[in-house]
Design an enzyme around this catalytic site. Sequence first.
Site, PDB file in Angstrom:
ATOM      1  N   HIS A  94       6.493  -3.960   4.382  1.00  0.00           N
ATOM      2  CA  HIS A  94       7.036  -5.285   4.722  1.00  0.00           C
ATOM      3  C   HIS A  94       8.441  -5.187   5.300  1.00  0.00           C
ATOM      4  CE1 HIS A  94       3.782  -7.860   3.321  1.00  0.00           C
ATOM      5  NE2 HIS A  94       3.591  -6.991   2.348  1.00  0.00           N
ATOM      6  N   ASP A  96       8.584  -3.893   8.680  1.00  0.00           N
ATOM      7  CA  ASP A  96       8.428  -3.754  10.145  1.00  0.00           C
ATOM      8  C   ASP A  96       8.719  -5.055  10.885  1.00  0.00           C
ATOM      9  OD1 ASP A  96       6.028  -4.985   9.323  1.00  0.00           O
ATOM     10  OD2 ASP A  96       4.803  -3.904  10.786  1.00  0.00           O
ATOM     11  N   GLY A 187     -10.341  -5.480   5.405  1.00  0.00           N
ATOM     12  CA  GLY A 187      -9.484  -6.210   4.458  1.00  0.00           C
ATOM     13  C   GLY A 187      -8.954  -5.331   3.329  1.00  0.00           C
ATOM     14  N   SER A 191      -5.798  -1.263   7.973  1.00  0.00           N
ATOM     15  CA  SER A 191      -5.669  -1.677   9.369  1.00  0.00           C
ATOM     16  C   SER A 191      -6.951  -1.591  10.182  1.00  0.00           C
ATOM     17  CB  SER A 191      -4.566  -0.874  10.077  1.00  0.00           C
ATOM     18  OG  SER A 191      -3.364  -1.110   9.458  1.00  0.00           O
ATOM     19  N   SER A 192      -8.030  -2.095   9.623  1.00  0.00           N
ATOM     20  CA  SER A 192      -9.272  -2.110  10.396  1.00  0.00           C
ATOM     21  C   SER A 192      -9.108  -3.009  11.630  1.00  0.00           C
ATOM     22  CB  SER A 192     -10.435  -2.587   9.535  1.00  0.00           C
ATOM     23  OG  SER A 192     -10.133  -3.834   8.958  1.00  0.00           O
ATOM     24  N   ASP A 237       1.059  -1.342  12.297  1.00  0.00           N
ATOM     25  CA  ASP A 237      -0.350  -0.936  12.257  1.00  0.00           C
ATOM     26  C   ASP A 237      -0.851  -0.528  13.637  1.00  0.00           C
ATOM     27  OD1 ASP A 237       0.095  -1.889   9.761  1.00  0.00           O
ATOM     28  OD2 ASP A 237      -1.204  -3.641   9.935  1.00  0.00           O
TER      29      ASP A 237
HETATM   30  C1  GLA Z   1       0.338  -5.569   7.410  1.00  0.00           C
HETATM   31  C2  GLA Z   1       0.970  -5.902   8.764  1.00  0.00           C
HETATM   32  C3  GLA Z   1       2.064  -4.890   9.109  1.00  0.00           C
HETATM   33  C4  GLA Z   1       3.055  -4.721   7.960  1.00  0.00           C
HETATM   34  C5  GLA Z   1       2.324  -4.490   6.638  1.00  0.00           C
HETATM   35  C6  GLA Z   1       3.261  -4.491   5.456  1.00  0.00           C
HETATM   36  O1  GLA Z   1      -0.354  -4.367   7.479  1.00  0.00           O
HETATM   37  O2  GLA Z   1       0.003  -5.896   9.786  1.00  0.00           O
HETATM   38  O3  GLA Z   1       2.707  -5.273  10.292  1.00  0.00           O
HETATM   39  O4  GLA Z   1       3.914  -5.807   7.885  1.00  0.00           O
HETATM   40  O5  GLA Z   1       1.333  -5.475   6.407  1.00  0.00           O
HETATM   41  O6  GLA Z   1       4.146  -3.422   5.542  1.00  0.00           O
END
Ligand code: GLA
Length: 454
Positions: A94, A96, A187, A191-192, A237
Amino acid sequence: MGWTMDIFRRTSQHNRGTGARYTKMNSPVELVYWETQSDKKTAQKRELVLKKLGHNKKHQLIYGNPKIMKPAFDPFQYEYYIVAPGRVNLLGEHVDYNGGPVLPAAIDRQMNISANPRKDNILHLKALDLTEETWISLDQLDEKIDVNGNPLPDWALYPAGIAWIAQKRSYPISGVDAIFTSNIPIGSGLSSSAAMEVGFAALWRELDGWKLDNLELAILCQQAENQYVGVNCGLMDQFASANGVVGSALYFNTNNLDWKAVNLPPSVSIVIADSKKRRSLSTSGYNDRRTSCEEAVAILKQNLPSINNLRDVTIHDFSQNSYMLNPIQFKRARHVVEECHRVDQAMESLSKNDIIQFGELMKQGHQSLKDLYEVSLPELDTLVNIANALPGCFGARLTGAGFGGCTVSLVEEKHAKNFVEQLKDGYKKATGIEADIYICKATQGVHVEWRKPS
Ligand code: GLA
């Protein structure tokens, strides 16, 4: 019948006579039925069960299953085959969207997309794992509907979003027939969706000659997610899925977009544990967290006029000025300021090969996500607590946005197998839930795996 990590490649191997003796003698084979399982062991167990089924039961599975999509597929019958990996984040959560530094790695869980260009303006997309398909007109992207006027299924928003943002930027964009399958659990914080965006963007880059490097491609994908899908995510991601490097974590400074690959010690395994608790970024408190951070910046700026984001606030300045914030803004901002500092320290530990220190920072990171950012769940805390107490574990934390999903642990390689078993057992005993746990490798970012010779 068999199991594979890559259904496309394996089917093709069988048809080229390099798969197995049986299929060499009995080719061509046709893929008529498949299932996705969480890991190799489960897949092998399921294969044994299926092998023992009688003829009628097998027939029923193949032809009586409404989920089967015809025709069967072989990616090598398509012109393009693109692979885009998911990612795990080792530290820097959290931050980025606050200009902070992150340390993700692309992992060997990936989105596979095969496609042919079409002459018309239609996107015909088949989601093999969900056994769904849709037809979308490139002229109706704004409305988020298919050619019959129905709302797009959620998964189709990602490729449609890429096509939409490309149109906004006046990039050429072809209609496609595309099929895809993924072994990144949906989910789960791996990062799917970013992998899907990056994979489709790379497909169109290839097809339509977009002049974008991988970082620019990632930015385009993030814009699609922010503006079309409606999730106000940061860039981590899409960046990791686009730029992954084998055997390395990626140090990415989201303030100035500089990045470098950082070797991970080969004697350390990355273990991902899926709590099986699912989340949705748009319905979760993700956007709220982001708003609190923005409010905190606006308030702190009154005393610290040079700051543009929370990355610009030092720990000292924060302690002097945090009285200005309300309790929620205080907790959220404190997490971000300290988490950025933890990533700086983690880089120092990596340069000294000090994985023990790195693991400690991961533990602190989790505590902060739990108490200050409040994005953990009891199940994630349980996984982290069990992991931290197991032999060979340097540190564990939740990975990704939180609110469910996965934890990541760094584990001494020689303990990794036992670690996986004990974590699985411990979690089952504590929660009754069967976690999926994998040892992951850091892999290459998005690439064209294969292109039909012209
Ligand atoms: C998700 C968001 C990212 C990042 C993370 C937490 O994956 O897509 O951009 O903020 O949460 O680090």
